[in-house]
Design an enzyme around this catalytic site. Structure first.
Site, PDB file in Angstrom:
ATOM      1  N   ASN C  33       0.784  -1.216   0.000  1.00 41.99           N
ATOM      2  CA  ASN C  33       0.000   0.000   0.000  1.00 41.99           C
ATOM      3  C   ASN C  33       0.821   1.274   0.000  1.00 41.99           C
ATOM      4  O   ASN C  33       0.290   2.333  -0.236  1.00 41.99           O
ATOM      5  CB  ASN C  33      -0.935   0.009   1.213  1.00 41.99           C
ATOM      6  CG  ASN C  33      -2.176  -0.772   0.929  1.00 41.99           C
ATOM      7  OD1 ASN C  33      -2.528  -1.674   1.661  1.00 41.99           O
ATOM      8  ND2 ASN C  33      -2.837  -0.455  -0.171  1.00 41.99           N
ATOM      9  N   THR C  34       2.093   1.145   0.316  1.00 41.68           N
ATOM     10  CA  THR C  34       2.894   2.359   0.330  1.00 41.68           C
ATOM     11  C   THR C  34       2.887   2.944  -1.072  1.00 41.68           C
ATOM     12  O   THR C  34       3.082   2.240  -2.045  1.00 41.68           O
ATOM     13  CB  THR C  34       4.342   2.067   0.756  1.00 41.68           C
ATOM     14  OG1 THR C  34       4.735   0.865   0.130  1.00 41.68           O
ATOM     15  CG2 THR C  34       4.439   1.934   2.245  1.00 41.68           C
TER      16      THR C  34
END
Lengths: 216, 292, 265
Positions: C33-34
């Site tokens: 998700n970064t």
């Protein structure tokens, strides 16, 4: 996390992209959308007569840039949402349409390459509106918007030549000249120039061929 | 009633042979015993008022607020089981919030009525739940102007110019009809507040032995900038004063208001002229309300 | 026969062994998700003074080095005496704006005093945002921003910072991003320590902030000349100044500069 590197914002190998020049401009009687017609896979032109101006609702349309697959999927989903909205609550505003685009693009930003301009004509206020939804999924209301790889070449031209409340002919002239320059300098843009005009009287399509716009 | 003891009233998801859902009808009974609530639509907004019976002298006056806000532009008041109403409002707040998150616009009130109406109706379908023991009056202003709705335990909802529910609804409805007719040329929010106060005081006449507090809120384009707010201070005092004066004047003049007094439970009364046909179904001899 | 409908249509345990949930629920690829910021806003700068706080941010939304959006408001008012200044990703900023609107609405629920003694205070807003920022980074899905919450609470100035890591701190002068390097030293020439706040009036503070915005415009390649400034004063309340411009810049000395060392003409 350092072991695996995935950069979803870069196109997957062989993906079809709309390395595009698109724009939408509000004017006196409504709004006009414009786009080139080139779709590429790398340097190969996969489609030279693409229609990047997509209907979302009767008088809410969008210009798509980025991944062809992603933007088609997103546009289809938004169209479905707005159909549902219409049966439940009546005609959606351009803002509402743009907001649905934003929600999808923002919440799936890791997996999407979609830069979209939403433009619409509101029959109640008799006004055209333009919203830009760039890569990260933010939303920006603008008088006019330009996007896609070719747009970088025409920021200066558009900023200098855009006027508020132009006539229809002036607006068409403005878009034709802008996109002509974008196409001239951007290898990923080309083909014909398509336009869609949204006003109280309805939806009108225009098309301009290279012979006509190349030597303006 | 013949159906008593047949068991058809024990489950929500079962019809009686004559096509009725008794649980819903019992829920209506719970509402009919509740404190009176009303809503009035005026030119550029809506006004809500409720009679708050003081059930204990230990309760702090002016606290324990009954009218609730759903979104910033929607107010709600209800009669019946208060905890059911609280849950109803919480659900309403979720609906309003979800709508705003997706569409970037405050929920249009007809859309809100539709969503919450479906939720209440769903509670008449399942064996595992009971219907809501409230009739809710809600409304406010959106881009299309003022809206006022009343939603019943069956999930039925209609739009109204004036709505009343709870114990004193007969008196309140009769008076609402009069007030709205008198103000058909134009009805300011301030006037509506005064009339709302009067109507609650009148509706309380039949329940005189009990102390009560009045609560009024409004939602008006000109007065509250489209937001749902409580009526407080000078205007509130003015409204109460007006209400008390009207009541005192009424007491000896016209007696037709007393018509629907004491026997609230008696069915036949429901069919009198004071009834708005759309509000409730016709009542049969036994006093059971037929749900449309 | 197994009468539990759950196992109907599934491979029987006798034949295939027990159903392995661990494998069945494993995604084909780790969820990552970064992200990276796309449209960004640059520094927010702020300082306390003897009767409140000042906060400023420019109106630019950069798209890499392209100065794409020139009319973005990055100072968000919450209630009557709080401003949240946001730098970093603009889409996440808009998400935070939505969260703030939501807590304001929720504070109104069943609260007759929401406009007065129970209105949202700067410290409440800050604590909420700090929790959001920390919880998002703990989900490996941070909101790519640095925030400054400024306001007046209990008649005293409030100023506190939180960023995408969930790190928080306070200081009489605060800035995010480039501002932390360029503006804070300038602001500290006026307020170096806690005691200096009392000696600094609004006029001095405002001049200092304007001067810092000028230096940022000189030296931050992702900044714009147009900016907004907000003052939360203990007596005057919220003063929001929009469409301001960096003024009185020094460029004239450029004419005396020739070559890069020895050249004279």
């Amino acid at each position: 996390m350092n072991g695996i590197q995935v950069d979803m914002n870069r196109l997957k190998k062989g993906e079809v992209s709309l390395g595009t020049s698109i724009m939408a401009v509000t004017f006196k009687d409504g709004v006009i959308l414009g786009a080139d017609s080139r779709t590429t896979t790398g340097a190969y032109i996969a489609n030279r007569v693409t229609d990047k101006l997509t209907r979302i609702h009767d008088k809410v349309w969008c210009c798509r840039s980025g991944s062809a697959a992603d933007t088609q999927a997103v546009a289809d989903i938004v169209q479905y949402y707005l159909d549902l909205y219409t049966t439940q609550y009546g005609t959606p505003s351009t803002k509402t349409a743009a907001s649905v685009f934003k929600t999808l693009c923002y919440e799936n930003k890791d997996n999407l390459t979609a830069g979209i301009i939403v433009a619409g004509f509101d029959d109640d206020t008799k006004k055209g509106e333009v919203y830009s939804v760039p890569l990260g999924g933010s939303i920006h209301k603008q008088k006019y918007a330009i996007a896609g790889s070719g747009s970088t070449f025409i920021y200066g031209y558009c900023d200098k030549n855009f006027k508020e409340d132009m006539t229809k002919d002036e607006t068409i002239h403005f878009i034709k000249h802008s996109l002509s320059q974008a196409i001239k300098w951007d290898g990923s843009s080309g083909g014909v120039i398509r336009m869609v005009i949204l006003t109280e009287s309805g939806v009108e399509r225009l098309i301009f061929y290279p012979d006509e716009y190349e030597n303006l | 009633m013949t159906s008593i003891g047949t068991g058809y009233d024990l489950s929500n998801s079962v019809f009686s042979p004559d096509g009725r859902n008794f649980q819903v009808e019992y829920a209506v009974k719970a509402v009919e015993n509740g404190a009176t609530s009303i809503g009035i639509k005026c030119d550029d907004g809506v006004v809500f008022a409720v009679e708050k019976i003081v059930t204990s002298k230990l309760l702090v006056p002016k606290r324990n607020v009954k009218i609730q806000g759903i979104d910033r532009h929607i107010g709600c008041v209800y009669s019946g089981l208060i905890p059911d109403g609280r849950h109803f409002v919480n659900r309403g707040r979720e609906e309003a919030s979800n709508f705003k998150k997706l569409y970037s616009n405050a929920i249009p009130i007809p859309a809100f009525a539709d969503r919450i109406g479906q939720y209440v109706q769903a509670h008449t379908l399942y064996n595992s739940v009971r219907p809501f023991g409230v009739t809710a009056i809600f409304g406010g202003i959106d881009e299309n102007g003022p809206h006022l709705y009343m939603l019943e335990p069956s999930g039925t909802y209609w739009g109204y110019k004036g709505a009343a529910t709870g114990k004193g609804r007969q008196t309140a409805k009769a008076e609402l009809e009069k007030v709205i007719d008198q103000n058909s040329e134009g009805f300011s929010a301030r006037d509506a507040v005064k009339q709302a106060a009067k109507i609650i005081y009148m509706a309380h006449e039949d329940n005189k032995e009990k102390d009560f507090e009045l609560e009024i809120s409004w939602c008006s384009k000109s007065e509250t900038n489209g937001l749902h707010k409580f009526v407080e201070g000078e205007l509130f005092d003015e409204a109460v004063e007006y209400a008390k004066k009207e009541i005192a004047g009424d007491e000896d003049s016209d007696s037709d208001n007393a018509m629907s007094s004491d026997d609230e439970d008696a069915g036949p009364d429901v069919a009198t002229t004071t009834e708005t046909p759309a509000t409730e179904g016709n009542a049969d001899r036994d006093g059971d309300i037929e749900i449309e | 026969m197994n009468h539990d409908p759950f196992s109907w249509g599934r491979p029987s345990d006798e034949t295939y062994g027990a159903y392995n949930n661990e494998i069945a629920h494993a995604p084909s690829f780790p969820k990552m998700n970064t992200q990276q910021p796309i449209v960004t806003g640059t520094s927010v700068i702020s300082m306390k003074y003897n009767n409140g706080v000042i906060i400023a941010a420019d109106n630019l939304g950069s798209y890499g080095s392209l100065l794409r959006f020139t009319d973005i408001e990055r100072l968000i008012p919450v209630g009557k005496n709080t401003i949240v200044g946001i730098s970093g990703d603009i889409s996440d900023m808009q998400h935070i704006e939505h969260l703030l609107e939501e807590i304001e609405t929720e504070n109104q629920y069943d609260n007759s005093f929401a406009d007065n003694e129970e209105s949202l205070q700067p410290s409440y807003v800050f604590e909420y945002l700090a929790n959001v920022m920390y919880s998002r980074r703990s989900k490996m899905n941070p909101l790519w921003n640095a925030l400054i919450v400024a306001g007046v609470e209990d008649n005293k100035p409030f100023l506190r910072y939180v960023n995408l890591l969930g790190v928080t701190y306070s200081s009489p002068t605060l800035a995010t991003g480039f501002g932390a390097h360029l503006a804070v030293p300038l602001l500290r020439r006026v307020i170096d320590r806690e005691e200096d706040i009392a000696k600094t009036d609004l006029q001095t503070a405002k001049t200092t902030i304007l001067e810092a915005m000028k230096v940022l415009y000189y030296r931050d390649a992702r900044s714009s000349r147009k900016f907004s400034l907000a003052i939360i004063d203990n007596d005057q309340g919220l003063i929001f100044e929009k469409d301001l411009q960096v003024e009185k810049m020094a460029w004239n000395f450029a004419k005396d500069i020739r070559g890069y060392g020895t050249q004279k003409v």
